[in-house]
Design an enzyme around this catalytic site. Structure first.
Site, PDB file in Angstrom:
ATOM      1  N   HIS B 106     -16.247 -24.711  15.736  1.00  0.00           N
ATOM      2  CA  HIS B 106     -16.496 -26.068  15.237  1.00  0.00           C
ATOM      3  C   HIS B 106     -16.847 -27.058  16.340  1.00  0.00           C
ATOM      4  O   HIS B 106     -17.655 -27.948  16.145  1.00  0.00           O
ATOM      5  CB  HIS B 106     -15.294 -26.551  14.431  1.00  0.00           C
ATOM      6  CG  HIS B 106     -15.027 -25.681  13.238  1.00  0.00           C
ATOM      7  ND1 HIS B 106     -15.922 -25.581  12.192  1.00  0.00           N
ATOM      8  CD2 HIS B 106     -14.015 -24.829  12.950  1.00  0.00           C
ATOM      9  CE1 HIS B 106     -15.449 -24.718  11.300  1.00  0.00           C
ATOM     10  NE2 HIS B 106     -14.293 -24.242  11.739  1.00  0.00           N
ATOM     11  N   TYR B 129     -17.864 -18.791  34.828  1.00  0.00           N
ATOM     12  CA  TYR B 129     -17.558 -19.823  33.831  1.00  0.00           C
ATOM     13  C   TYR B 129     -18.261 -21.126  34.196  1.00  0.00           C
ATOM     14  O   TYR B 129     -18.830 -21.807  33.337  1.00  0.00           O
ATOM     15  CB  TYR B 129     -16.041 -20.031  33.723  1.00  0.00           C
ATOM     16  CG  TYR B 129     -15.340 -18.843  33.094  1.00  0.00           C
ATOM     17  CD1 TYR B 129     -15.444 -18.605  31.731  1.00  0.00           C
ATOM     18  CD2 TYR B 129     -14.594 -17.962  33.858  1.00  0.00           C
ATOM     19  CE1 TYR B 129     -14.830 -17.509  31.147  1.00  0.00           C
ATOM     20  CE2 TYR B 129     -13.967 -16.859  33.293  1.00  0.00           C
ATOM     21  CZ  TYR B 129     -14.084 -16.632  31.928  1.00  0.00           C
ATOM     22  OH  TYR B 129     -13.477 -15.553  31.356  1.00  0.00           O
ATOM     23  N   ARG B 143     -13.729 -25.063  32.532  1.00  0.00           N
ATOM     24  CA  ARG B 143     -12.536 -24.787  31.752  1.00  0.00           C
ATOM     25  C   ARG B 143     -12.851 -24.698  30.250  1.00  0.00           C
ATOM     26  O   ARG B 143     -12.380 -23.787  29.548  1.00  0.00           O
ATOM     27  CB  ARG B 143     -11.528 -25.906  32.003  1.00  0.00           C
ATOM     28  CG  ARG B 143     -10.105 -25.479  31.938  1.00  0.00           C
ATOM     29  CD  ARG B 143      -9.209 -26.687  32.209  1.00  0.00           C
ATOM     30  NE  ARG B 143      -7.826 -26.289  32.174  1.00  0.00           N
ATOM     31  CZ  ARG B 143      -7.222 -25.660  33.172  1.00  0.00           C
ATOM     32  NH1 ARG B 143      -7.875 -25.378  34.290  1.00  0.00           N
ATOM     33  NH2 ARG B 143      -5.962 -25.304  33.057  1.00  0.00           N
ATOM     34  N   ASN B 152     -14.107 -16.858  21.227  1.00  0.00           N
ATOM     35  CA  ASN B 152     -15.370 -16.376  20.669  1.00  0.00           C
ATOM     36  C   ASN B 152     -15.112 -15.548  19.400  1.00  0.00           C
ATOM     37  O   ASN B 152     -14.449 -14.521  19.458  1.00  0.00           O
ATOM     38  CB  ASN B 152     -16.044 -15.501  21.738  1.00  0.00           C
ATOM     39  CG  ASN B 152     -17.319 -14.830  21.248  1.00  0.00           C
ATOM     40  OD1 ASN B 152     -17.818 -15.160  20.173  1.00  0.00           O
ATOM     41  ND2 ASN B 152     -17.827 -13.907  22.047  1.00  0.00           N
ATOM     42  N   CYS B 160     -19.160 -12.487  25.665  1.00  0.00           N
ATOM     43  CA  CYS B 160     -18.241 -13.236  26.523  1.00  0.00           C
ATOM     44  C   CYS B 160     -17.618 -12.332  27.591  1.00  0.00           C
ATOM     45  O   CYS B 160     -17.057 -12.823  28.571  1.00  0.00           O
ATOM     46  CB  CYS B 160     -17.162 -13.921  25.694  1.00  0.00           C
ATOM     47  SG  CYS B 160     -16.255 -12.818  24.640  1.00  0.00           S
ATOM     48  N   HIS B 161     -17.764 -11.005  27.427  1.00  0.00           N
ATOM     49  CA  HIS B 161     -17.274 -10.101  28.482  1.00  0.00           C
ATOM     50  C   HIS B 161     -18.117 -10.226  29.750  1.00  0.00           C
ATOM     51  O   HIS B 161     -17.710  -9.748  30.801  1.00  0.00           O
ATOM     52  CB  HIS B 161     -17.269  -8.647  27.979  1.00  0.00           C
ATOM     53  CG  HIS B 161     -18.608  -8.161  27.507  1.00  0.00           C
ATOM     54  ND1 HIS B 161     -19.109  -8.427  26.252  1.00  0.00           N
ATOM     55  CD2 HIS B 161     -19.574  -7.426  28.126  1.00  0.00           C
ATOM     56  CE1 HIS B 161     -20.310  -7.876  26.113  1.00  0.00           C
ATOM     57  NE2 HIS B 161     -20.623  -7.268  27.242  1.00  0.00           N
ATOM     58  N   GLU B 187     -22.353  -1.386  30.652  1.00  0.00           N
ATOM     59  CA  GLU B 187     -23.613  -2.117  30.835  1.00  0.00           C
ATOM     60  C   GLU B 187     -24.123  -2.053  32.279  1.00  0.00           C
ATOM     61  O   GLU B 187     -25.160  -2.624  32.594  1.00  0.00           O
ATOM     62  CB  GLU B 187     -23.417  -3.576  30.398  1.00  0.00           C
ATOM     63  CG  GLU B 187     -23.080  -3.688  28.911  1.00  0.00           C
ATOM     64  CD  GLU B 187     -22.840  -5.115  28.439  1.00  0.00           C
ATOM     65  OE1 GLU B 187     -22.588  -5.997  29.297  1.00  0.00           O
ATOM     66  OE2 GLU B 187     -22.905  -5.338  27.222  1.00  0.00           O
TER      67      GLU B 187
END
Lengths: 155, 191
Positions: B106, B129, B143, B152, B160-161, B187
């Site tokens: 959201h 990040y 942060r 996520n 996000c990995h 990967e």
């Protein structure tokens, strides 16, 4: 979005599906139980977003399964000999007492057992308290009442 | 204890529901090298992937809250999605291009972080990040980028990995650091 927070439908299916199949078997016979239950759950799914109350969902599913089994019996007959059961009162889409109209003509004890079990959604301990008997006797009365209802609906 | 419903009954109920347009969302569980994943999909794409440690009831309630309460389970309806996911995780495919629906996110910046990550950080690369926050338009919000990744809703597909701490190491992961290392190794990422 719905006005009340209803649980994900499949949570209900996974939680109550097995006992509903047992109920469908009692109401419609082993050969028809799966068809009846599938149709009942589809009817429930169609009506689900319009439900205004997220309480008593289990009893609601029992009632839809019962009425679907009844419709199944009716569809298998050429005519409906049950003059005492008002037609059109078993629309599962609305939780408006269709089931109570259906069990209305039954003898008092039978009707009370079905009402406490499938309208008020009480467990056997609570039914026993209301009928002033033992839980085992309460279970027996509900079981007999279901059988009576089914016999009335079977040609 | 009564036996569970027969699988064919459940599958046929779900198929009838989908055919009639009654399903707001469809979910299934799929066994992968990362464990059993729960995958939920709506009309716009995959909306939620859950690791085995996550409570299914809560996860499905999130999906119902977004898409509607008519949530049904079907292996067959999601076969395309789970097939692609399995092939990727088993190393049979190096592409994982599934439509995602990120509306469970959201907060606008968290959403921007995940959109950027999904679009701009390909297989084999990692990003810090801080760098991800900068790419999403707020260089000082490392942060917030971290919390976007931690929450996520569609891990693996939205990668996000591939987001790691500037100080080194793989950092934390919603599915646990071991799974993060496993994905990065699959990967061929430089970590």
């Amino acid at each position: 979005m719905t006005a009340v927070a209803l649980p994900p439908f499949w949570t209900l299916v996974e939680r109550h599906g097995d006992e509903l199949l047992v109920h469908a078997r009692r109401m419609a016979g082993p050969g028809n139980a799966e068809d009846v239950l599938q149709e009942a759950l589809l009817r429930a799914l169609r009506a689900y977003p319009r439900l205004r109350d997220s309480g008593h969902l289990r009893a609601w599913l029992y009632r839809i399964t019962t009425t679907t089994a009844i419709d199944h019996h009716r569809a298998r007959r050429r005519e409906v000999p049950m003059d005492d059961v008002p037609a059109g009162t078993v629309d599962p889409e609305y939780d408006d007492g269709g089931f109570e109209a259906l069990i209305g003509p039954l003898p008092d004890g039978t009707r009370a057992a079905l009402h406490l079990r499938f309208v008020e959604d009480l467990d056997y301990d609570a039914i026993a308290e209301r009928l002033d008997c033992s839980p085992a006797a309460a279970r027996q009365r509900v079981s007999t009442a279901v059988r009576t209802l089914r016999q009335r609906l079977t040609p | 204890m009564t036996p569970p419903l027969p699988a064919h009954l459940l599958e046929s109920l779900a198929a009838a529901a989908v055919a009639e347009g009654l399903a707001d969302a469809v979910f299934t569980r799929v066994a992968t090298p990362l464990g059993r994943l729960l995958v939920a999909q709506g009309p716009a794409g995959v909306v939620r992937i859950g690791f085995p440690e996550e409570a299914e009831d809560r996860l499905l309630a999130e999906v119902a809250g977004l898409l509607g309460p008519r949530v049904v389970a079907s292996d067959a309806e999601l076969a395309g999605t789970t097939g692609a996911l399995s092939a990727y995780l088993e190393g049979d495919s190096d592409r994982l291009e599934l439509p995602v629906d990120l509306r469970l996110v959201h907060a606008p910046f968290r959403r921007a972080v995940l959109d950027t990550l999904h679009a701009d950080v390909p297989r084999g690369e990692v990003v810090t990040y801080a760098a991800l926050a900068a790419r999403a338009g707020r260089p000082r919000a490392a942060r917030a980028a971290g919390s976007a990744c931690a929450r996520n809703p569609v891990p693996i597909v939205v990668p996000c990995h591939r987001v790691v701490p500037g100080a080194g190491g793989v950092g934390s992961y919603a599915g646990g650091p071991a799974r993060k290392r496993e994905l990065l190794a699959l990967e061929g990422a430089p970590v």
